[in-house]
Design a protein around this motif. Structure first.
Motif, PDB file in Angstrom:
ATOM      1  N   THR A 107      14.596  41.966   1.540  1.00  0.00           N
ATOM      2  CA  THR A 107      15.895  41.856   0.880  1.00  0.00           C
ATOM      3  C   THR A 107      16.734  40.773   1.546  1.00  0.00           C
ATOM      4  O   THR A 107      17.347  39.935   0.868  1.00  0.00           O
ATOM      5  N   GLU A 130      25.448  41.490  -8.125  1.00  0.00           N
ATOM      6  CA  GLU A 130      25.068  41.949  -9.464  1.00  0.00           C
ATOM      7  C   GLU A 130      23.559  42.185  -9.594  1.00  0.00           C
ATOM      8  O   GLU A 130      23.109  42.678 -10.629  1.00  0.00           O
ATOM      9  N   ILE A 131      22.795  41.846  -8.582  1.00  0.00           N
ATOM     10  CA  ILE A 131      21.341  42.051  -8.593  1.00  0.00           C
ATOM     11  C   ILE A 131      21.061  43.347  -7.846  1.00  0.00           C
ATOM     12  O   ILE A 131      21.357  43.442  -6.651  1.00  0.00           O
ATOM     13  N   PRO A 132      20.530  44.355  -8.512  1.00  0.00           N
ATOM     14  CA  PRO A 132      20.384  45.667  -7.878  1.00  0.00           C
ATOM     15  C   PRO A 132      19.699  45.637  -6.513  1.00  0.00           C
ATOM     16  O   PRO A 132      20.160  46.308  -5.580  1.00  0.00           O
ATOM     17  N   GLU A 133      18.652  44.841  -6.361  1.00  0.00           N
ATOM     18  CA  GLU A 133      17.931  44.809  -5.090  1.00  0.00           C
ATOM     19  C   GLU A 133      18.743  44.160  -3.962  1.00  0.00           C
ATOM     20  O   GLU A 133      18.490  44.415  -2.792  1.00  0.00           O
ATOM     21  N   SER A 175      22.345  43.969  -4.076  1.00  0.00           N
ATOM     22  CA  SER A 175      23.760  44.336  -4.140  1.00  0.00           C
ATOM     23  C   SER A 175      24.272  45.001  -2.865  1.00  0.00           C
ATOM     24  O   SER A 175      25.367  44.687  -2.409  1.00  0.00           O
TER      25      SER A 175
END
Length: 153
Positions: free
Chosen positions: A17, A131-134, A136
């Protein structure tokens, strides 16, 4: 999968991540800094690191560490920046083997001009990552580290 394996996977996921967020931010910064100021991200990083030094200079070894570069890559980068008139090398008076790097007035001016671009793009990239779930959670955590501006008055 045992508890130890779970911990390893959690750390690995965290590292992936972080690497993904770094790649997103670095790509956005590289594009904007090149387009608007003819600076790469690592060149900006070097100029910025030098600007934060008391006396405006630092040893090559310190600069390499600040820019996360090898000694040889730092030497090549410093040569390019020196050729552009953005910094100079100075022999250390108390240790002739030591070499300092120091910003020149044009280097300071370019850094000052590039800082608003850097800050704007960094803010935008973090907002995009949020805004990107992975990404955020990490993006929000980084954004929360920024202190709120003091009220005027």
């Amino acid at each position: 999968m045992g508890i130890a394996d779970d911990a390893v996977e959690i750390r690995a996921r965290g590292w992936r991540t972080l690497a993904a967020l770094h790649g997103l931010i670095e790509g956005e910064l590289e594009q904007a800094l090149q387009k608007e100021h003819q600076l790469s991200v690592v060149e900006f990083t070097v100029l910025d690191a030098l600007s934060r030094q008391d006396g405006w200079h630092m040893r090559m070894r310190q600069l390499a560490r600040a820019a996360a570069l090898s000694s040889s890559a730092t030497t090549r980068l410093v040569t390019r920046l020196e050729d552009r008139g953005l910094l100079v090398r100075i022999l250390c008076t108390d240790d002739r083997r030591g070499i300092y790097t120091e910003l020149t007035p044009p280097g300071r001016a370019l850094l000052e001009a590039a800082h608003p671009t850097h800050d704007r793009v960094l803010e935008s990239a973090l907002a995009e990552a949020a805004e990107i779930p992975e990404l955020s959670g990490l993006a929000r955590a980084l954004h929360e580290q920024v202190p709120e501006p003091a009220p005027a008055g």
